[in-house]
Scaffold this active site. Structure first.
Site, PDB file in Angstrom:
ATOM      1  N   THR A  31       0.561  -1.450  -0.027  1.00 19.84           N
ATOM      2  CA  THR A  31      -0.008  -0.073  -0.011  1.00 19.84           C
ATOM      3  C   THR A  31       0.767   1.230   0.073  1.00 19.84           C
ATOM      4  O   THR A  31       0.456   2.276   0.203  1.00 19.84           O
ATOM      5  CB  THR A  31      -0.745   0.004   1.293  1.00 19.84           C
ATOM      6  OG1 THR A  31       0.022  -0.218   2.454  1.00 19.84           O
ATOM      7  CG2 THR A  31      -2.006  -1.020   1.311  1.00 19.84           C
ATOM      8  N   ARG A  54      -2.604  -3.868   5.329  1.00 24.32           N
ATOM      9  CA  ARG A  54      -3.437  -4.013   6.412  1.00 24.32           C
ATOM     10  C   ARG A  54      -4.487  -3.082   6.982  1.00 24.32           C
ATOM     11  O   ARG A  54      -5.229  -2.653   7.741  1.00 24.32           O
ATOM     12  CB  ARG A  54      -2.721  -3.958   7.772  1.00 24.32           C
ATOM     13  CG  ARG A  54      -1.572  -3.081   7.742  1.00 24.32           C
ATOM     14  CD  ARG A  54      -0.678  -3.129   9.064  1.00 24.32           C
ATOM     15  NE  ARG A  54       0.284  -2.157   8.858  1.00 24.32           N
ATOM     16  CZ  ARG A  54       0.977  -2.004  10.248  1.00 24.32           C
ATOM     17  NH1 ARG A  54       0.858  -2.764  11.054  1.00 24.32           N
ATOM     18  NH2 ARG A  54       1.961  -1.124  10.131  1.00 24.32           N
ATOM     19  N   ASN A 107       7.929  -7.756   1.256  1.00 17.09           N
ATOM     20  CA  ASN A 107       8.374  -6.213   1.426  1.00 17.09           C
ATOM     21  C   ASN A 107       7.905  -5.625   2.648  1.00 17.09           C
ATOM     22  O   ASN A 107       8.615  -4.636   3.297  1.00 17.09           O
ATOM     23  CB  ASN A 107       7.949  -5.537   0.222  1.00 17.09           C
ATOM     24  CG  ASN A 107       7.654  -3.745   0.386  1.00 17.09           C
ATOM     25  OD1 ASN A 107       8.719  -3.248   0.457  1.00 17.09           O
ATOM     26  ND2 ASN A 107       6.532  -3.331   0.806  1.00 17.09           N
ATOM     27  N   TYR A 173      16.616  -2.508  14.302  1.00 20.06           N
ATOM     28  CA  TYR A 173      16.320  -2.447  12.991  1.00 20.06           C
ATOM     29  C   TYR A 173      17.307  -3.115  12.213  1.00 20.06           C
ATOM     30  O   TYR A 173      17.088  -4.067  11.429  1.00 20.06           O
ATOM     31  CB  TYR A 173      16.054  -1.110  12.468  1.00 20.06           C
ATOM     32  CG  TYR A 173      15.690  -1.262  10.958  1.00 20.06           C
ATOM     33  CD1 TYR A 173      14.435  -1.672  10.734  1.00 20.06           C
ATOM     34  CD2 TYR A 173      16.575  -0.710   9.895  1.00 20.06           C
ATOM     35  CE1 TYR A 173      14.259  -1.577   9.053  1.00 20.06           C
ATOM     36  CE2 TYR A 173      16.256  -0.672   8.748  1.00 20.06           C
ATOM     37  CZ  TYR A 173      15.189  -1.124   8.155  1.00 20.06           C
ATOM     38  OH  TYR A 173      14.612  -0.926   7.001  1.00 20.06           O
TER      39      TYR A 173
HETATM   40  P1  NDP Z   1       6.828   2.374   3.778  1.00 16.95           P
HETATM   41  O1  NDP Z   1       6.513   2.967   4.802  1.00 16.95           O
HETATM   42  O2  NDP Z   1       6.348   3.582   2.703  1.00 16.95           O
HETATM   43  O3  NDP Z   1       5.798   1.336   3.166  1.00 16.95           O
HETATM   44  C1  NDP Z   1       5.724   0.030   4.340  1.00 16.95           C
HETATM   45  C2  NDP Z   1       4.870  -0.774   3.688  1.00 16.95           C
HETATM   46  O4  NDP Z   1       4.756  -2.026   4.757  1.00 16.95           O
HETATM   47  C3  NDP Z   1       3.394  -0.266   4.098  1.00 16.95           C
HETATM   48  O5  NDP Z   1       2.567  -0.819   2.949  1.00 16.95           O
HETATM   49  C4  NDP Z   1       2.911  -0.896   5.258  1.00 16.95           C
HETATM   50  O6  NDP Z   1       1.573  -0.741   5.616  1.00 16.95           O
HETATM   51  C5  NDP Z   1       3.545  -1.931   5.371  1.00 16.95           C
HETATM   52  N1  NDP Z   1       3.557  -2.825   6.541  1.00 16.95           N
HETATM   53  C6  NDP Z   1       4.285  -2.438   7.640  1.00 16.95           C
HETATM   54  N2  NDP Z   1       3.972  -3.333   8.816  1.00 16.95           N
HETATM   55  C7  NDP Z   1       3.047  -4.141   8.232  1.00 16.95           C
HETATM   56  C8  NDP Z   1       2.409  -5.326   8.811  1.00 16.95           C
HETATM   57  N3  NDP Z   1       2.578  -5.614  10.144  1.00 16.95           N
HETATM   58  N4  NDP Z   1       1.634  -6.038   8.031  1.00 16.95           N
HETATM   59  C9  NDP Z   1       1.431  -5.552   6.765  1.00 16.95           C
HETATM   60  N5  NDP Z   1       2.090  -4.574   5.987  1.00 16.95           N
HETATM   61  C10 NDP Z   1       2.875  -3.889   6.956  1.00 16.95           C
HETATM   62  O7  NDP Z   1       8.274   2.132   3.592  1.00 16.95           O
HETATM   63  P2  NDP Z   1       9.413   1.417   2.341  1.00 16.95           P
HETATM   64  O8  NDP Z   1       8.482   1.289   1.204  1.00 16.95           O
HETATM   65  O9  NDP Z   1      10.618   2.341   2.352  1.00 16.95           O
HETATM   66  O10 NDP Z   1       9.613  -0.115   3.216  1.00 16.95           O
HETATM   67  C11 NDP Z   1       9.226  -1.295   2.490  1.00 16.95           C
HETATM   68  C12 NDP Z   1      10.514  -2.037   2.954  1.00 16.95           C
HETATM   69  O11 NDP Z   1      11.787  -1.922   2.436  1.00 16.95           O
HETATM   70  C13 NDP Z   1      10.664  -2.436   4.409  1.00 16.95           C
HETATM   71  O12 NDP Z   1      11.083  -3.862   4.824  1.00 16.95           O
HETATM   72  C14 NDP Z   1      11.785  -1.610   4.807  1.00 16.95           C
HETATM   73  O13 NDP Z   1      12.415  -2.169   5.999  1.00 16.95           O
HETATM   74  C15 NDP Z   1      12.473  -1.747   3.520  1.00 16.95           C
HETATM   75  N6  NDP Z   1      13.648  -0.623   3.322  1.00 16.95           N
HETATM   76  C16 NDP Z   1      13.467   0.693   3.160  1.00 16.95           C
HETATM   77  C17 NDP Z   1      14.455   1.570   2.851  1.00 16.95           C
HETATM   78  C18 NDP Z   1      14.130   3.070   2.832  1.00 16.95           C
HETATM   79  O14 NDP Z   1      14.956   3.738   3.052  1.00 16.95           O
HETATM   80  N7  NDP Z   1      12.932   3.481   2.778  1.00 16.95           N
HETATM   81  C19 NDP Z   1      15.739   0.962   2.637  1.00 16.95           C
HETATM   82  C20 NDP Z   1      16.033  -0.299   2.773  1.00 16.95           C
HETATM   83  C21 NDP Z   1      14.996  -1.146   3.157  1.00 16.95           C
HETATM   84  P3  NDP Z   1       0.753   0.443   6.808  1.00 16.95           P
HETATM   85  O15 NDP Z   1       0.904   1.700   5.802  1.00 16.95           O
HETATM   86  O16 NDP Z   1      -0.406  -0.120   6.803  1.00 16.95           O
HETATM   87  O17 NDP Z   1       1.730   0.473   7.747  1.00 16.95           O
HETATM   88  C1  8X3 Z   2      16.214   1.491   5.640  1.00 10.52           C
HETATM   89  C2  8X3 Z   2      17.659   2.106   5.262  1.00 10.52           C
HETATM   90  O1  8X3 Z   2      19.797   3.368   6.309  1.00 10.52           O
HETATM   91  O2  8X3 Z   2      17.605   3.868   7.096  1.00 10.52           O
HETATM   92  O3  8X3 Z   2      16.614   0.194   5.526  1.00 10.52           O
HETATM   93  O4  8X3 Z   2      18.460   1.997   7.786  1.00 10.52           O
HETATM   94  S1  8X3 Z   2      18.239   2.996   6.699  1.00 10.52           S
END
Ligand code: NDP
Ligand code: 8X3
Length: 272
Positions: A31, A54, A107, A173
């Protein structure tokens, strides 16, 4: 006249008709951010989408907009990945015609706070572990047996540069993302005698809702994370996910570290 054009004309469609590939991608946390960008990328390629979220309204809105923009079929799965029972039930109840999942993108994930390990908030720590590690493992365990049975499949885990080394305040984390790397490596070993592939994508700074969530809604603090550097976007990560998914069957993209040009590691960022 091409079949697609005839179809479009007959049905008065405003966008080109796309032959169904019948390939299906299942994305958790679809989402927002990287998950939503992956959904868009695979939809552009004509894949069917199984989208997990969710928040019912946001999930439906995401599904509706992708299906109307790209003309692909979308199936939604409403559950929190931390709720093992709900996840198992929802995935078991996927209709027969949707069960042949080709690619799973694990993801859903988050960071909460930037606190020291010995004084941080236990609730935040538990949420990160339950979501990023146990949630990912739950969905993997529900989906991968079917892939093995069908002799076809690909799991793309969204890890992080944070899993390579700890940084100040990121202890838990970073530990969850180190676990994602190890779970990916272990799964790849366990599946080496099958055609099922495993990829761990490790993004650096990606501007999504990630930092707003990390700082419990403090948008100003979140914006500062991306100040003075051009960060990655969700689309940049989706491009790499697509590259891995569309590689020839004998090619397994095992792991990719994706950084913004002015980021060198989890802790070295050159800002203007
Ligand atoms: P966002 O917050 O934009 O997206 C996270 C997504 O995960 C949302 O759709 C959120 O839904 C969903 N989510 C979180 N918790 C749950 C749960 N318990 N059950 C179902 N859905 C859940 O962040 P990102 O797109 O950046 O993050 C996506 C992934 O990428 C994560 O695993 C993050 O750790 C990883 N990541 C991100 C980086 C960054 O710099 N942005 C770098 C490296 C990795 P809801 O809105 O309902 O919370
Ligand atoms: C997300 C990237 O550097 O903010 O995983 O931890 S950082």
């Amino acid at each position: 006249m091409q079949k697609s054009v005839i179809f479009a004309a007959e049905y008065g469609m405003t966008r080109p008709y796309r032959e169904p590939t019948m390939k299906t991608v299942f994305i958790t946390g679809a989402t927002s951010g990287i998950g939503k960008a992956c959904a868009r990328k695979f939809a552009q390629q004509g894949w069917r989408l199984i989208l997990n979220g969710r928040k019912p309204e946001v999930l439906q809105e995401t599904a509706d907009s992708l299906s109307s923009e790209y003309g692909v079929q979308v199936h939604t799965l409403l559950f929190d990945v931390r709720d093992r029972q709900a996840a198992k039930e929802a995935i078991a109840a996927i209709p027969q015609e949707w069960k042949d999942i080709d690619v799973l993108i694990n993801n859903a994930g988050l960071a909460l706070g930037l606190d020291k390990e010995h004084t941080g908030d236990w609730g935040d720590f538990e949420t990160m572990i339950d979501t990023n590690v146990k949630g990912l493992l739950t969905v993997t365990m529900c989906v991968v047996p079917g892939m093995v049975e069908r002799g076809r499949g690909h799991i793309i885990n969204i890890g992080s540069v944070a899993g390579d080394a700890a940084y100040a305040g990121g202890s838990v984390y970073c530990a969850t993302k180190a676990a994602v790397k190890t779970l990916s490596d272990g799964l790849r070993i366990d599946l080496a005698d099958t055609p099922v592939r495993v990829t761990n994508l490790k993004p650096g700074l990606v501007e999504t809702n990630f930092s707003v969530t990390r700082f419990h809604g403090d948008k100003e603090r979140a914006d500062n994370v991306y100040k003075g550097i051009k960060p990655l976007t969700g689309d940049d990560i989706a491009d790499v996910a697509w590259y891995a998914a569309s590689a020839p069957e004998h090619v397994q993209i095992a792991e990719v570290l994706i950084l913004a040009t002015h980021q060198a590691s989890g802790t070295v960022v050159c800002r203007k």
